[in-house]
Design a protein around this motif. Sequence first.
Motif, short mmCIF file in Angstrom:
data_model
loop_
_atom_site.label_atom_id
_atom_site.label_comp_id
_atom_site.label_asym_id
_atom_site.label_seq_id
_atom_site.Cartn_x
_atom_site.Cartn_y
_atom_site.Cartn_z
N ASN A 89 0.83 -1.22 0.00
CA ASN A 89 0.00 0.00 0.00
C ASN A 89 0.86 1.26 0.00
OD1 ASN A 89 -2.40 -1.42 -0.11
ND2 ASN A 89 -2.66 -1.45 2.11
N ASP A 90 1.99 1.24 0.69
CA ASP A 90 2.93 2.38 0.65
C ASP A 90 3.42 2.61 -0.78
OD1 ASP A 90 2.66 2.66 3.39
OD2 ASP A 90 4.61 1.73 3.86
N PHE A 91 3.74 1.52 -1.48
CA PHE A 91 4.19 1.63 -2.87
C PHE A 91 3.08 2.20 -3.76
CE2 PHE A 91 3.69 -0.83 -6.90
CZ PHE A 91 4.50 -0.01 -7.68
N VAL A 92 1.85 1.69 -3.60
CA VAL A 92 0.73 2.17 -4.42
C VAL A 92 0.52 3.66 -4.20
CG1 VAL A 92 -1.77 2.02 -4.78
CG2 VAL A 92 -0.40 -0.07 -4.63
N ASP A 93 0.57 4.10 -2.94
CA ASP A 93 0.43 5.54 -2.65
C ASP A 93 1.54 6.34 -3.31
OD1 ASP A 93 -1.84 5.10 -1.12
OD2 ASP A 93 -0.77 5.16 0.81
N ASN A 97 0.95 9.01 -6.46
CA ASN A 97 1.33 10.42 -6.24
C ASN A 97 2.62 10.80 -6.95
OD1 ASN A 97 -0.86 11.15 -4.46
ND2 ASN A 97 0.10 9.81 -2.95
N ASN A 98 3.12 9.90 -7.80
CA ASN A 98 4.39 10.15 -8.49
C ASN A 98 5.48 10.62 -7.52
OD1 ASN A 98 3.50 9.44 -11.06
ND2 ASN A 98 2.64 11.47 -11.43
N ALA A 99 5.53 9.98 -6.38
CA ALA A 99 6.49 10.36 -5.34
C ALA A 99 7.91 9.99 -5.78
CB ALA A 99 6.15 9.64 -4.03
N PRO A 100 8.87 10.78 -5.35
CA PRO A 100 10.25 10.51 -5.74
C PRO A 100 10.80 9.19 -5.18
CG PRO A 100 10.14 12.35 -4.18
CD PRO A 100 8.74 11.99 -4.53
N ASP A 101 10.19 8.67 -4.14
CA ASP A 101 10.66 7.40 -3.56
C ASP A 101 9.86 6.20 -4.05
OD1 ASP A 101 8.31 8.01 -2.20
OD2 ASP A 101 9.12 7.53 -0.21
N GLN A 102 9.14 6.38 -5.17
CA GLN A 102 8.32 5.30 -5.70
C GLN A 102 9.15 4.05 -5.98
OE1 GLN A 102 6.46 5.73 -9.61
NE2 GLN A 102 6.64 3.52 -9.75
N ALA A 104 11.99 3.02 -4.68
CA ALA A 104 12.44 2.40 -3.43
C ALA A 104 11.28 1.66 -2.76
CB ALA A 104 13.02 3.44 -2.49
N LYS A 105 10.11 2.28 -2.76
CA LYS A 105 8.94 1.65 -2.15
C LYS A 105 8.47 0.46 -2.98
CE LYS A 105 7.45 5.38 0.75
NZ LYS A 105 6.40 6.26 1.20
N ARG A 106 8.59 0.55 -4.28
CA ARG A 106 8.25 -0.58 -5.16
C ARG A 106 9.14 -1.77 -4.83
NH1 ARG A 106 10.49 0.59 -10.61
NH2 ARG A 106 12.33 0.03 -9.43
N ASP A 107 10.44 -1.53 -4.75
CA ASP A 107 11.38 -2.60 -4.47
C ASP A 107 11.18 -3.19 -3.07
OD1 ASP A 107 12.36 -2.18 -7.00
OD2 ASP A 107 14.11 -1.02 -6.34
N ALA A 108 10.93 -2.32 -2.11
CA ALA A 108 10.68 -2.79 -0.74
C ALA A 108 9.40 -3.62 -0.69
CB ALA A 108 10.59 -1.62 0.23
N SER A 109 8.38 -3.17 -1.42
CA SER A 109 7.12 -3.90 -1.48
C SER A 109 7.32 -5.29 -2.10
CB SER A 109 6.10 -3.11 -2.31
OG SER A 109 4.98 -3.89 -2.60
N ALA A 110 8.00 -5.34 -3.22
CA ALA A 110 8.24 -6.62 -3.90
C ALA A 110 9.05 -7.56 -3.01
CB ALA A 110 8.95 -6.38 -5.23
#
Length: 186
Positions: A89-93, A97-102, A104-110
């Motif tokens: 859910n952090d990654f989706v948010d 929101n086109n966040a600059p940490d997308q 990093a959050k994608r990789d952490a989520s996976a």
Amino acid sequence: MMKLLNPRGFGLTCATIAVGTGLVVAGCSNAVHGTATVNQADAAAYRTEMSSSSAAATSSQRAAAQAKAVSDNCTPFRDTTGVAVTKYNDFVDAHDNNAPDQDAKRDASAETLENAAKTVEGRVSAAGDALSPELVQKFADYVGAARALAAEARKMTYTAPVGQLNDASKRVNDALNAVRNACPAR
């Protein structure tokens, strides 16, 4: 002077009387002639009772092993997958929101999804055949869905279409709910 009661002599006299009495009683007894045989009805009843008792003990042990396996898998499942859901859910948010940490959050989520799948798979494997086949299948469905979602998440960029990601996310949610519904409530 003579003692009236010599303890040594008295003890010897008592022992002699006891042995003599035993010999008389043994000599007067009758021997039972014949061949010893087993009462087949009693023996069969005894074997049945012992078999039933053994089956009950085995059944009780199996039930205890199954209860432990369910607890060892269902209780940590909620915590393990809860972390994966939060990271996803952090990654989706971040993506929405086109966040600059997308990234990093994608990789952490996976990674968290893959770790959850590996953990669940390991616990199910450790339970052996103590879990019911239906519950094993529900856990396996989650493991497959979590790995598929992790693979789809790794493909995501700012401009990537989200259809396959959403489909994979729905399969994870369905698998999560199936396991939660099959597991006993806390």
